[in-house]
Scaffold this motif. Sequence first.
Motif, PDB file in Angstrom:
ATOM      1  N   SER A  55     -40.006   2.746 -68.396  1.00  0.00           N
ATOM      2  CA  SER A  55     -38.827   3.740 -68.647  1.00  0.00           C
ATOM      3  C   SER A  55     -38.771   5.628 -68.991  1.00  0.00           C
ATOM      4  N   GLU A  56     -38.074   6.153 -69.997  1.00  0.00           N
ATOM      5  CA  GLU A  56     -37.808   7.315 -69.899  1.00  0.00           C
ATOM      6  C   GLU A  56     -39.302   7.800 -70.237  1.00  0.00           C
ATOM      7  N   THR A  57     -39.622   7.178 -71.894  1.00  0.00           N
ATOM      8  CA  THR A  57     -40.305   7.649 -72.550  1.00  0.00           C
ATOM      9  C   THR A  57     -41.640   7.222 -71.305  1.00  0.00           C
ATOM     10  N   GLN A  58     -41.844   6.080 -71.125  1.00  0.00           N
ATOM     11  CA  GLN A  58     -43.249   5.949 -70.451  1.00  0.00           C
ATOM     12  C   GLN A  58     -44.022   6.327 -69.265  1.00  0.00           C
ATOM     13  N   LYS A  59     -43.032   7.227 -68.729  1.00  0.00           N
ATOM     14  CA  LYS A  59     -42.762   8.261 -67.601  1.00  0.00           C
ATOM     15  C   LYS A  59     -43.430  10.068 -68.187  1.00  0.00           C
ATOM     16  N   THR A  60     -43.057   9.951 -69.490  1.00  0.00           N
ATOM     17  CA  THR A  60     -42.889  11.095 -70.952  1.00  0.00           C
ATOM     18  C   THR A  60     -44.642  10.880 -71.146  1.00  0.00           C
ATOM     19  N   ASP A  86     -50.607   4.777 -47.211  1.00  0.00           N
ATOM     20  CA  ASP A  86     -50.306   4.023 -48.281  1.00  0.00           C
ATOM     21  C   ASP A  86     -49.972   3.591 -49.492  1.00  0.00           C
ATOM     22  N   ILE A  87     -50.135   3.351 -50.838  1.00  0.00           N
ATOM     23  CA  ILE A  87     -49.709   3.744 -51.880  1.00  0.00           C
ATOM     24  C   ILE A  87     -50.388   2.295 -52.113  1.00  0.00           C
ATOM     25  N   ILE A  88     -51.300   1.822 -52.696  1.00  0.00           N
ATOM     26  CA  ILE A  88     -50.911  -0.356 -53.122  1.00  0.00           C
ATOM     27  C   ILE A  88     -51.200  -0.012 -54.202  1.00  0.00           C
ATOM     28  N   ASP A  89     -51.774   0.702 -55.427  1.00  0.00           N
ATOM     29  CA  ASP A  89     -51.785   0.853 -56.617  1.00  0.00           C
ATOM     30  C   ASP A  89     -51.776   2.531 -57.507  1.00  0.00           C
ATOM     31  N   GLY A  90     -50.492   2.561 -58.401  1.00  0.00           N
ATOM     32  CA  GLY A  90     -50.077   4.092 -58.637  1.00  0.00           C
ATOM     33  C   GLY A  90     -48.888   4.041 -58.204  1.00  0.00           C
ATOM     34  N   VAL A  91     -47.506   3.598 -57.591  1.00  0.00           N
ATOM     35  CA  VAL A  91     -46.609   3.951 -57.272  1.00  0.00           C
ATOM     36  C   VAL A  91     -45.574   4.504 -58.161  1.00  0.00           C
ATOM     37  N   GLN A  92     -45.742   3.588 -59.470  1.00  0.00           N
ATOM     38  CA  GLN A  92     -44.960   5.433 -60.528  1.00  0.00           C
ATOM     39  C   GLN A  92     -45.458   6.142 -61.649  1.00  0.00           C
ATOM     40  N   ARG A  93     -46.881   5.429 -61.526  1.00  0.00           N
ATOM     41  CA  ARG A  93     -47.057   6.933 -61.473  1.00  0.00           C
ATOM     42  C   ARG A  93     -47.324   8.515 -60.818  1.00  0.00           C
ATOM     43  N   THR A  96     -43.298   9.187 -60.886  1.00  0.00           N
ATOM     44  CA  THR A  96     -43.066   9.972 -62.408  1.00  0.00           C
ATOM     45  C   THR A  96     -44.169  10.947 -61.890  1.00  0.00           C
ATOM     46  N   ILE A  97     -45.387  11.441 -61.357  1.00  0.00           N
ATOM     47  CA  ILE A  97     -45.115  13.504 -61.385  1.00  0.00           C
ATOM     48  C   ILE A  97     -44.289  13.879 -60.477  1.00  0.00           C
ATOM     49  N   PHE A  98     -44.211  13.310 -59.094  1.00  0.00           N
ATOM     50  CA  PHE A  98     -43.401  13.731 -57.731  1.00  0.00           C
ATOM     51  C   PHE A  98     -42.032  13.967 -59.096  1.00  0.00           C
ATOM     52  N   GLN A  99     -41.162  13.581 -59.882  1.00  0.00           N
ATOM     53  CA  GLN A  99     -40.361  13.451 -59.893  1.00  0.00           C
ATOM     54  C   GLN A  99     -39.874  14.063 -61.201  1.00  0.00           C
ATOM     55  N   PHE A 100     -40.740  14.646 -61.757  1.00  0.00           N
ATOM     56  CA  PHE A 100     -41.053  15.215 -63.396  1.00  0.00           C
ATOM     57  C   PHE A 100     -40.778  17.190 -62.341  1.00  0.00           C
ATOM     58  N   VAL A 101     -41.589  17.014 -60.986  1.00  0.00           N
ATOM     59  CA  VAL A 101     -41.752  18.542 -60.705  1.00  0.00           C
ATOM     60  C   VAL A 101     -41.325  18.758 -59.866  1.00  0.00           C
ATOM     61  N   GLY A 102     -39.850  17.703 -59.291  1.00  0.00           N
ATOM     62  CA  GLY A 102     -38.381  17.995 -58.846  1.00  0.00           C
ATOM     63  C   GLY A 102     -38.753  17.833 -57.148  1.00  0.00           C
ATOM     64  N   VAL A 103     -39.752  17.135 -56.684  1.00  0.00           N
ATOM     65  CA  VAL A 103     -39.942  17.121 -55.234  1.00  0.00           C
ATOM     66  C   VAL A 103     -39.907  15.459 -54.500  1.00  0.00           C
ATOM     67  N   PRO A 114     -34.525  15.814 -61.437  1.00  0.00           N
ATOM     68  CA  PRO A 114     -35.672  16.068 -62.264  1.00  0.00           C
ATOM     69  C   PRO A 114     -36.194  15.498 -63.400  1.00  0.00           C
ATOM     70  N   LEU A 115     -37.025  14.832 -63.509  1.00  0.00           N
ATOM     71  CA  LEU A 115     -37.290  14.149 -64.956  1.00  0.00           C
ATOM     72  C   LEU A 115     -37.342  15.481 -66.228  1.00  0.00           C
ATOM     73  N   VAL A 116     -36.774  14.591 -67.092  1.00  0.00           N
ATOM     74  CA  VAL A 116     -36.826  14.942 -68.243  1.00  0.00           C
ATOM     75  C   VAL A 116     -37.355  14.552 -69.908  1.00  0.00           C
ATOM     76  N   LEU A 117     -38.051  15.543 -70.045  1.00  0.00           N
ATOM     77  CA  LEU A 117     -39.155  14.544 -70.820  1.00  0.00           C
ATOM     78  C   LEU A 117     -38.986  14.611 -72.699  1.00  0.00           C
ATOM     79  N   LYS A 118     -39.219  13.373 -72.815  1.00  0.00           N
ATOM     80  CA  LYS A 118     -38.882  13.172 -74.306  1.00  0.00           C
ATOM     81  C   LYS A 118     -39.839  13.842 -75.222  1.00  0.00           C
TER      82      LYS A 118
END
Length: 376
Positions: A55-60, A86-93, A96-103, A114-118
């Motif tokens: 969720s957006e909250t988890q990403k924040t 190849d990412i085995i574990d850490g896809v969402q982390r 989220t980081i790359f979405q936040f910085v807009g890439v 881009p991610l908007v924080l809560k």
Amino acid sequence: MNGGWRKMGLQEEIVERSSKIFRDAYQMSIGELINLYKDEEMDIHPEFQRVFRWSETQKTKLIESIMLNIPIPSIFVSQNDDGVWDIIDGVQRLSTIFQFVGVFKNEEGKLVEPLVLKKTDYLPSFEGMKWENENIEKSFTKEQKLAFKRARIDIIIVKKESDPNTKYELFQRLNTGGSKLSDQEVRNCLMIMTNKSFYEFVNKLVKNKDFNDCVVISDRKEDEQFKLELLLRLLIADSMELEKASEYGDLKELLDKETLNLMDKISREEYDRIEERFNNTFELLNRILGEDAFKKYSDGKYKGPFLVSAFQGIATGIFRNIDVIYREISDKEVEEKIKEFYSTDVYKNNTIRGSRSVPRFKELTKLGEEFFNYEN
């Protein structure tokens, strides 16, 4: 000891198995990880977003942890022959980081919004903040951006010299413990990582209208990707040596390992032929019985819910013999054969309470192959 054979002891087993795993560990800055992603030296599988539902909250909260210097779990990657991670574990982390910085890009290669924080308990001023925002008060400052990009994350690299199954096994262990993914959702991710063209092929088959008309399951099962599991059961039953089934402790293990074998065994050149047989099988079943195709026949009618046991025997049996059936056998004969299927001793014995899943898979598959073989 016969022929000098000796059972391997615990320590020898540990040494033997651990020698198949080669790994390195580094600390890398988020800025370095961003550059690796932008340079396409990292594959984080944007298609996984369908099953990893943060969720957006988890990403924040992840961004908050980084800004507050709270440790986050290590990222596990495997290195392929080209050196790409190849990412085995850490896809969402990472996504989220790359979405936040807009890439961050989606499956089609398009930038994701881009991610908007809560707001959070510790950082209520996060509300509405973005990496870059037209409203300067809601944009990270240069100092905050530098601090974010300089934050470091532990990276565990499973090197390409490792046992080929290690990536599959590691992903499975890391992504089932505390997650809510179904067995098939994990299997989907493993297929994407191991052989994406095969995943795309089976995902195409599972959308077949006749198949979906015949396989009527609950919404929960739909969400858990159970139809894709049924499709894999069919393809595995068609291709594996059934005597090997007894090597597996449970059906989940059989499906996991035999999916790997299936991806190695089936070449792209065979996809069209498999698709033709699959389409003909379910066109026939839908034409004859529709949603009753896998409901038990008793007392002169089809009744009750969709039965996995019926699917295992009937779908597999017809799929294995579809060329002869489709060409030479009338719809009436096929329907009468399906009605008889439920009266066989093998079916009855393998659907009593307490019957074990692997023997049931094996016996119902063998029954279907023989029962719908019109050439005998």
